[in-house]
Design a protein around this motif. Structure first.
Motif, PDB file in Angstrom:
ATOM      1  N   TRP A 204       0.815  -2.225   7.865  1.00 54.20           N
ATOM      2  CA  TRP A 204       2.012  -2.260   7.049  1.00 54.20           C
ATOM      3  C   TRP A 204       2.460  -3.695   6.831  1.00 54.20           C
ATOM      4  O   TRP A 204       2.234  -4.566   7.666  1.00 54.20           O
ATOM      5  N   LEU A 248       9.132  -1.344   5.963  1.00 54.38           N
ATOM      6  CA  LEU A 248       7.691  -1.500   6.076  1.00 54.38           C
ATOM      7  C   LEU A 248       7.028  -0.604   5.040  1.00 54.38           C
ATOM      8  O   LEU A 248       7.384   0.573   4.898  1.00 54.38           O
ATOM      9  N   PRO A 250       3.044   0.376   3.111  1.00 49.89           N
ATOM     10  CA  PRO A 250       1.599   0.234   3.304  1.00 49.89           C
ATOM     11  C   PRO A 250       1.093  -1.080   2.722  1.00 49.89           C
ATOM     12  O   PRO A 250       1.502  -1.498   1.638  1.00 49.89           O
ATOM     13  N   GLU A 251       0.199  -1.734   3.460  1.00 48.65           N
ATOM     14  CA  GLU A 251      -0.256  -3.077   3.081  1.00 48.65           C
ATOM     15  C   GLU A 251      -0.794  -3.124   1.660  1.00 48.65           C
ATOM     16  O   GLU A 251      -0.529  -4.075   0.913  1.00 48.65           O
TER      17      GLU A 251
END
Length: 269
Positions: A204, A248, A250-251
């Motif tokens: 994240w 946060l 998801p990346e």
């Protein structure tokens, strides 16, 4: 119950915890609908009625904290959309508007909230849980990470602070369920077989809201992030702290998130 201390700062409000579940009679510990999914039905309406909230996402579920004095407004705002229950002696008891209507005045619509700056450090984070019976095995490491491994925080308002790398570690123990947020590098210090995460093991990225400490009287801070992410169907893990709010995401979605929030900032000018 903590003794008074010159080192402890305490907010002057008492807060109550709300959780949104798919079935109001569902047992404790069930999965909630998530901060992104409740943005339009809970977070935004409360912001419109000038209710300040704190959000706390955990590995298992999501919680909304509201000030006790705002409870009548909260119930009147949400009663049309939700069945509302309170817990008494471990049992869920229905709550109606009549229960809190004494002296209630319909709130005025809040003015447009301030849109705070958002910053996104490069740090990658993990959202984890641990079985309670294995907690003693990592207790020493937890104490080291929490109290000894990092340099003292910079003074609030220090505009020179570098957010390329941010120190952030969150630990919550709620009704026996443990939830931990830590950066990916710190995770490597723990035994991998004791920390549990989702089957995808996703990482994240963080969006931090606010350039200065936010305080507790302002409304609409959570909505500033949750509403546009909900519209784009982007999941978020949200943690309000004493000074700042953190989301946060998801990346792989961080670029889209930053773009959405920048567009919102520009459209409000």
């Amino acid at each position: 119950e903590l003794p008074p201390s010159e080192f402890m700062q305490v907010a002057d409000s008492t807060w109550l915890v709300l959780s949104v579940v798919s079935n109001g009679r569902a047992p404790s510990g069930c999965q909630a609908t998530g901060v992104t999914k409740i943005a339009r039905s809970v977070i935004v309406p409360l912001a419109e009625h000038h209710v300040s909230v704190l959000m706390l996402s955990t590995y298992q579920t999501d919680f909304i904290l509201v000030r006790e004095r705002d409870l009548p407004v909260v119930i009147h705002t949400l009663a049309g959309e939700f069945d509302i229950y309170k817990e008494e002696s471990g049992e869920c008891v229905p709550v109606t508007c009549d229960d809190v209507s004494n002296g209630f005045l319909k709130p005025k619509q809040a003015a447009s909230p301030t849109l705070h700056p958002v910053q996104s450090p490069q740090t990658r984070f993990c959202v984890l849980t641990v079985a309670p019976d294995t907690l003693p095995a990592i207790a020493t490491m937890l104490i080291d990470v929490l109290f000894y491994s990092h340099s003292p925080p910079r003074e609030a308002g220090d505009s020179s602070q570098d957010l390329d790398s941010i120190t952030f570690f969150a630990f919550s123990l709620i009704e026996g369920y443990i939830s931990i947020v830590m950066d990916a590098e710190t995770q490597k210090r723990f035994p991998s077989d004791l920390l549990l995460t989702s089957s995808t093991g996703e990482l994240w990225r963080m969006v931090r809201i606010g350039g200065q400490p936010l305080g507790f009287d302002e409304c609409g801070i959570v909505a500033q992030i949750a509403e546009p992410l909900a519209a784009a169907d982007i999941s978020a893990y949200y943690i309000s702290t004493f000074n700042f709010d953190h989301a946060l995401v998801p990346e792989e979605g961080i670029n889209e998130v930053i773009q959405l929030l920048q567009q919102r900032q520009e459209s409000s000018r």
